[in-house]
Design a protein around this motif. Structure first.
Motif, short mmCIF file in Angstrom:
data_model
loop_
_atom_site.label_atom_id
_atom_site.label_comp_id
_atom_site.label_asym_id
_atom_site.label_seq_id
_atom_site.Cartn_x
_atom_site.Cartn_y
_atom_site.Cartn_z
N MET A 46 1.02 -1.13 -0.08
CA MET A 46 0.20 -0.03 0.01
C MET A 46 0.76 1.23 0.03
O MET A 46 1.59 1.43 0.77
CB MET A 46 -0.90 0.16 1.41
N LEU A 89 -3.24 3.60 4.12
CA LEU A 89 -2.51 2.86 4.95
C LEU A 89 -2.76 3.21 6.28
O LEU A 89 -2.86 2.18 7.26
CB LEU A 89 -0.86 3.18 4.70
N HIS A 146 -5.89 1.47 7.20
CA HIS A 146 -5.66 -0.12 7.29
C HIS A 146 -5.06 -0.33 8.73
O HIS A 146 -5.11 -1.30 9.60
CB HIS A 146 -4.90 -0.49 6.27
N THR A 187 -7.13 -0.62 11.71
CA THR A 187 -8.11 -1.98 11.82
C THR A 187 -7.16 -3.02 12.75
O THR A 187 -7.72 -3.96 13.08
CB THR A 187 -8.39 -2.39 10.53
N ARG A 228 -14.33 1.21 7.06
CA ARG A 228 -13.96 -0.31 6.98
C ARG A 228 -14.67 -0.58 5.37
O ARG A 228 -14.04 -1.42 4.60
CB ARG A 228 -14.88 -1.10 7.87
N LEU A 253 -12.17 0.17 2.90
CA LEU A 253 -10.95 -0.60 3.00
C LEU A 253 -11.25 -1.72 2.27
O LEU A 253 -10.78 -2.52 1.46
CB LEU A 253 -10.27 -0.93 4.13
N ASP A 254 -12.54 -2.40 2.45
CA ASP A 254 -13.22 -3.69 1.85
C ASP A 254 -13.19 -3.52 0.44
O ASP A 254 -12.98 -4.68 -0.22
CB ASP A 254 -14.34 -4.05 2.51
N TYR A 289 -9.24 -3.37 -0.84
CA TYR A 289 -8.29 -4.55 -0.64
C TYR A 289 -8.09 -5.52 -1.72
O TYR A 289 -7.22 -5.92 -2.37
CB TYR A 289 -8.70 -5.44 0.31
N TRP A 292 -5.60 -3.79 -4.17
CA TRP A 292 -4.24 -3.60 -3.67
C TRP A 292 -3.59 -5.06 -3.67
O TRP A 292 -2.31 -5.19 -4.10
CB TRP A 292 -4.34 -3.25 -2.38
N HIS A 297 -3.38 -8.36 9.99
CA HIS A 297 -3.10 -7.89 8.65
C HIS A 297 -2.64 -8.92 7.57
O HIS A 297 -3.23 -8.58 6.27
CB HIS A 297 -1.47 -7.30 8.99
N ARG A 310 -6.15 -9.73 5.87
CA ARG A 310 -6.59 -8.64 5.13
C ARG A 310 -5.87 -8.92 3.70
O ARG A 310 -6.57 -8.62 2.88
CB ARG A 310 -6.72 -7.23 5.95
#
Length: 202
Positions: free
Chosen positions: A1, A7, A10, A13, A61, A64-65, A68, A71, A191, A194
């Motif tokens: 990332m 980041l 992330h 989380t 969240r 990020l979902d 991901y 990424w 980590h 994810r």
């Protein structure tokens, strides 16, 4: 990332509730970049702040979902990484969980009781076993570490905690108040889950 904003989200989380310095510790980002990213996240509703500490929001969240899969497209499709994760979940992770239980409790007359750490020999054996598991973990996760060097940062932090425990700072085995072996292991586990798109088993 590479995006500081994502980041930082992330990292939240993994840390749950943290100040800027706590997030810097996780990935080694520049503190000013993290602070700016968090301020932007609060303004956009993807994080919330109180008394200089930050927490990700449901909106964060969701961001990020959605990010991901792009990424980590390579990591999620690579068969060798998938095999490494299977070995991690069924092997070294279960061993760490078992050793953590053995560290926190001892069997007396057939019952588990809280470990008062009066038996230094018992404690030393657990610490030695954690060291052996950490060595195996480095080998097991090698395919993932090659793709995502950030994983190695967690392994280094775990090793640092183990060294402090070996030197007599026993809280560095499992205390949740500091970056203990178990605390950083939990962060690393989250980590890599994810990264690979897996669900936590336990």
């Amino acid at each position: 990332m590479s995006d500081s904003y994502l980041l930082a989200l992330h990292a939240l989380t993994l840390k749950q509730l943290s100040d800027v310095d706590g997030l810097v510790t996780i990935f080694g980002q520049d503190a000013d970049d993290v602070k700016k990213a968090l301020e932007n996240a609060v303004a956009e509703g993807t994080a919330m702040a109180a008394r200089d500490k930050y927490m990700i929001t449901p909106a964060g969240r969701t961001v990020l979902d959605e990010a991901y899969p792009q990424w980590f497209a390579h990591e999620r499709s690579d068969a060798e990484i998938g095999s490494a994760m299977e070995s991690f979940e069924t092997g070294v992770n279960k061993q760490v969980l078992s050793l953590t239980t053995a560290w926190q409790t001892v069997e007396v007359a057939g019952e588990r009781q809280q470990n008062d750490h009066s038996d230094s020999s018992y404690d030393a054996k657990i610490i030695d076993k954690l060291g052996a598991v950490l060595d195996r973990t480095t080998t097991v996760l090698a395919p993932l570490t090659a793709a995502q060097p950030s994983v190695d940062r967690f392994l280094t932090r775990i090793a640092d905690a183990l060294t402090r425990a070996e030197d007599g700072e026993l809280d560095y085995v499992s205390s949740v108040r500091i970056d203990s072996f178990h605390t950083v292991w939990f962060q690393m586990h989250e980590h890599i889950l994810r990264i690979t798109g897996r669900e936590r088993d336990e």
